[in-house]
Write a protein that holds these residues in place. Structure first.
Motif, PDB file in Angstrom:
ATOM      1  N   ALA A  82     -22.139  38.564   5.020  1.00 28.98           N
ATOM      2  CA  ALA A  82     -22.578  39.884   5.492  1.00 28.98           C
ATOM      3  C   ALA A  82     -23.062  40.733   4.329  1.00 28.98           C
ATOM      4  O   ALA A  82     -24.020  41.502   4.467  1.00 28.98           O
ATOM      5  N   ALA A  83     -22.410  40.600   3.176  1.00 28.83           N
ATOM      6  CA  ALA A  83     -22.825  41.349   1.990  1.00 28.83           C
ATOM      7  C   ALA A  83     -24.215  40.920   1.540  1.00 28.83           C
ATOM      8  O   ALA A  83     -25.070  41.758   1.218  1.00 28.83           O
ATOM      9  N   LEU A  84     -24.455  39.610   1.519  1.00 28.20           N
ATOM     10  CA  LEU A  84     -25.774  39.121   1.124  1.00 28.20           C
ATOM     11  C   LEU A  84     -26.839  39.562   2.118  1.00 28.20           C
ATOM     12  O   LEU A  84     -27.947  39.934   1.734  1.00 28.20           O
ATOM     13  N   SER A  85     -26.492  39.554   3.405  1.00 31.87           N
ATOM     14  CA  SER A  85     -27.438  40.028   4.422  1.00 31.87           C
ATOM     15  C   SER A  85     -27.664  41.525   4.311  1.00 31.87           C
ATOM     16  O   SER A  85     -28.760  42.019   4.588  1.00 31.87           O
ATOM     17  N   GLY A  86     -26.622  42.258   3.892  1.00 34.66           N
ATOM     18  CA  GLY A  86     -26.735  43.708   3.771  1.00 34.66           C
ATOM     19  C   GLY A  86     -27.719  44.149   2.708  1.00 34.66           C
ATOM     20  O   GLY A  86     -28.264  45.259   2.772  1.00 34.66           O
ATOM     21  N   THR A  87     -27.977  43.274   1.722  1.00 33.46           N
ATOM     22  CA  THR A  87     -28.957  43.629   0.696  1.00 33.46           C
ATOM     23  C   THR A  87     -30.366  43.700   1.267  1.00 33.46           C
ATOM     24  O   THR A  87     -31.283  44.193   0.608  1.00 33.46           O
TER      25      THR A  87
END
Length: 218
Positions: A82-87
């Motif tokens: 989710a963090a990588l997608s949030g970028t």
């Protein structure tokens, strides 16, 4: 090879899709949103991961946002994917306003301002820093003399104000994304579990009906 593309893209097509993906940014956003909602984790952990990704886009570590988002997500126990997608929040459509907000906030906190005519323009400072970095790396293996002036100006007038100024808007944007994400992800997961349960119930009823018919036939 099985996984190679049938339609090989040219370098120009690859660069173009980095700026404007095939199908548009709206379709790309919906795809990322769909993948995030289907992550097998609690809504809170997924939302913390999104917080980390959105916050990271307000940092000046361009090219390292995946790494920064990963580290922050680990620190706050958020979902890494989710963090990588949030970028994705940081893209060619948002980087300019994000940069302006971060720099202006940084100048305000530091009590300074950007003086374009003092050394070079904004993009000129980027170019000077990049040139110094390249030349200094070359100087390590040759007899050249390293020059840090461009990097020094870039650090004091761009990087450090951006780093300081991005903290507050990054926290605000990340927190908004967190509180918007939790109920949406929770509702989606409830609907998904209900659909899966209903599907299994239907299969169970069908199997039971077939068993009853077989028993009557016997």
């Amino acid at each position: 090879m099985v996984f190679k593309r049938r339609d090989r893209r040219s370098l120009l097509q690859i660069l173009t899709e980095l700026v404007y993906p095939r199908g548009g940014w709206g379709r790309a956003f919906l795809y990322v949103q769909h993948r995030v909602r289907r992550l097998p984790d609690t809504p809170e952990r997924i939302a913390r991961g999104i917080w980390a990704g959105v916050f990271t886009t307000f940092t000046p570590f361009y090219g390292l946002h995946f790494v920064v988002a990963f580290l922050i997500a680990r620190m706050i126990r958020g979902n890494i994917l989710a963090a990588l997608s949030g970028t994705f929040f940081g893209n060619p459509l948002t980087y300019v306003p994000i940069g302006i907000i971060s720099l202006k906030t940084g100048y305000f906190f530091l009590g300074t301002k950007f003086d374009e005519g003092r050394h070079r323009s904004f993009f000129g400072k980027f170019a000077d820093a990049s040139r110094d970095l390249k030349d200094n790396i070359v100087a390590l293996f040759t007899h050249g003399q390293p020059n840090w002036e461009g990097l020094r100006v870039f650090y004091h007038e761009i990087f450090f104000p951006y780093l300081i100024g991005g903290l507050l808007p990054g926290i605000v944007a990340g927190t908004i994304a967190y509180f918007l994400s939790v109920p949406v992800i929770r509702a989606y997961q409830h609907r998904r579990r209900a659909k899966i349960k209903a599907k299994f119930e239907a299969i169970k009823k069908k199997a039971q009906a077939e068993a009853d018919l077989g028993a009557k036939a016997d």
